[in-house]
Design a protein around this motif. Structure first.
Motif, mmCIF file in Angstrom:
data_model
loop_
_atom_site.group_PDB
_atom_site.id
_atom_site.type_symbol
_atom_site.label_atom_id
_atom_site.label_comp_id
_atom_site.label_asym_id
_atom_site.label_seq_id
_atom_site.Cartn_x
_atom_site.Cartn_y
_atom_site.Cartn_z
ATOM 1 N N ILE A 120 -2.076 9.508 -44.422
ATOM 2 C CA ILE A 120 -1.377 10.220 -45.495
ATOM 3 C C ILE A 120 -0.847 9.224 -46.517
ATOM 4 O O ILE A 120 -0.025 8.362 -46.187
ATOM 5 N N GLN A 121 -1.354 9.338 -47.733
ATOM 6 C CA GLN A 121 -0.953 8.478 -48.851
ATOM 7 C C GLN A 121 -1.200 7.003 -48.527
ATOM 8 O O GLN A 121 -0.433 6.125 -48.902
ATOM 9 N N THR A 122 -2.296 6.728 -47.798
ATOM 10 C CA THR A 122 -2.573 5.342 -47.418
ATOM 11 C C THR A 122 -3.974 4.871 -47.795
ATOM 12 O O THR A 122 -4.148 3.701 -48.135
ATOM 13 N N HIS A 123 -4.973 5.758 -47.742
ATOM 14 C CA HIS A 123 -6.349 5.284 -47.954
ATOM 15 C C HIS A 123 -6.545 4.722 -49.370
ATOM 16 O O HIS A 123 -7.428 3.900 -49.595
ATOM 17 N N GLN A 131 -15.306 -0.008 -44.223
ATOM 18 C CA GLN A 131 -14.988 -0.625 -42.942
ATOM 19 C C GLN A 131 -13.841 0.102 -42.259
ATOM 20 O O GLN A 131 -13.852 0.323 -41.044
ATOM 21 N N SER A 132 -12.856 0.498 -43.045
ATOM 22 C CA SER A 132 -11.693 1.187 -42.479
ATOM 23 C C SER A 132 -12.075 2.537 -41.885
ATOM 24 O O SER A 132 -11.672 2.875 -40.764
ATOM 25 N N PHE A 133 -12.882 3.308 -42.604
ATOM 26 C CA PHE A 133 -13.306 4.605 -42.068
ATOM 27 C C PHE A 133 -14.258 4.444 -40.880
ATOM 28 O O PHE A 133 -14.274 5.275 -39.970
ATOM 29 N N LYS A 154 -2.169 9.490 -57.666
ATOM 30 C CA LYS A 154 -2.266 8.146 -57.077
ATOM 31 C C LYS A 154 -3.720 7.763 -56.827
ATOM 32 O O LYS A 154 -4.084 6.591 -56.925
ATOM 33 N N ILE A 155 -4.559 8.745 -56.498
ATOM 34 C CA ILE A 155 -5.984 8.469 -56.324
ATOM 35 C C ILE A 155 -6.574 7.979 -57.644
ATOM 36 O O ILE A 155 -7.278 6.970 -57.698
ATOM 37 N N LYS A 156 -6.276 8.693 -58.712
ATOM 38 C CA LYS A 156 -6.794 8.313 -60.028
ATOM 39 C C LYS A 156 -6.313 6.924 -60.438
ATOM 40 O O LYS A 156 -7.047 6.158 -61.065
#
Length: 197
Positions: A120-123, A131-133, A154-156
């Motif tokens: 949540i609010q980290t990726h 690699q993380s996924f 925040k994604i944008k």
């Protein structure tokens, strides 16, 4: 310079400012955490991993479900670790919550270890998203669910690669996830991602 410093603190809180940020997060993200949790069914006795627990708001909401959950958390920040440990000291003492400091790109857990994973609010801050996924996929049991949630703005702002829903879904599918469901409201987006044969 100030903006870059604050972005760095958001990625990995440290020092006095980092402690302040993690305490703010505990309150600021509680509604997003609750919304994300409501997107899936959580059976009793589930083994759960939260990646990037920050101030511990998601863990708090999970504990309030009173479902005898086995909750694990990993975060790259020592300040997040200290804040979350303080907030959840009773749950840590009774063994229902276990926290670590570490990186999502190299998870210290066994294969097929978790029924449910929250990010949540980290990726948006991960340096190597693929690699993380892949690491998350490795530690998820079969079947299991991954919940990815974030503020749209925040994604944008933070993501140059995989910043669109289409790109992210393509990445997740290429890793092996079998189903990716997207839900949105006016400010948040959540992906309910399934690992199954």
């Amino acid at each position: 310079m100030l903006i870059q410093y604050l972005i760095k603190q958001s990625r990995k809180p440290s020092g006095l400012v980092g402690r302040l940020i993690t305490n703010i997060w505990s309150s600021y993200f509680k509604e997003l955490s609750l919304w994300a949790i409501k997107q899936t069914t959580i059976p009793n006795n589930s083994r759960i991993l939260e990646i990037g627990y920050g101030g511990g708001s998601t863990i708090k909401k999970l504990l309030e479900l009173d479902k005898n959950l086995d909750i694990h958390g990993i975060d790259i920040s020592k300040e997040s670790y200290q804040t979350a440990r303080r907030i959840h000291s009773d749950a840590i003492e009774n063994g229902s919550v276990k926290l670590r400091i570490g990186n999502v790109a190299n998870l210290p857990y066994q294969n097929n270890d978790f029924d449910l994973v929250f990010a949540i609010q980290t990726h948006i801050f991960w340096e190597d998203l693929k690699q993380s996924f892949q690491e998350i996929y490795r530690v998820m049991s079969n079947p299991s669910t991954l919940i990815i949630a974030s503020e749209k703005e925040k994604i944008k702002y933070h993501m140059t690669d995989y910043g669109t829903s289409h790109e992210l879904k393509q990445l997740l599918a290429s890793i092996g996830f079998s189903k990716i469901e997207e839900k949105q409201n006016y400010k948040w987006v959540v992906y309910v991602v399934t690992k199954s044969d």
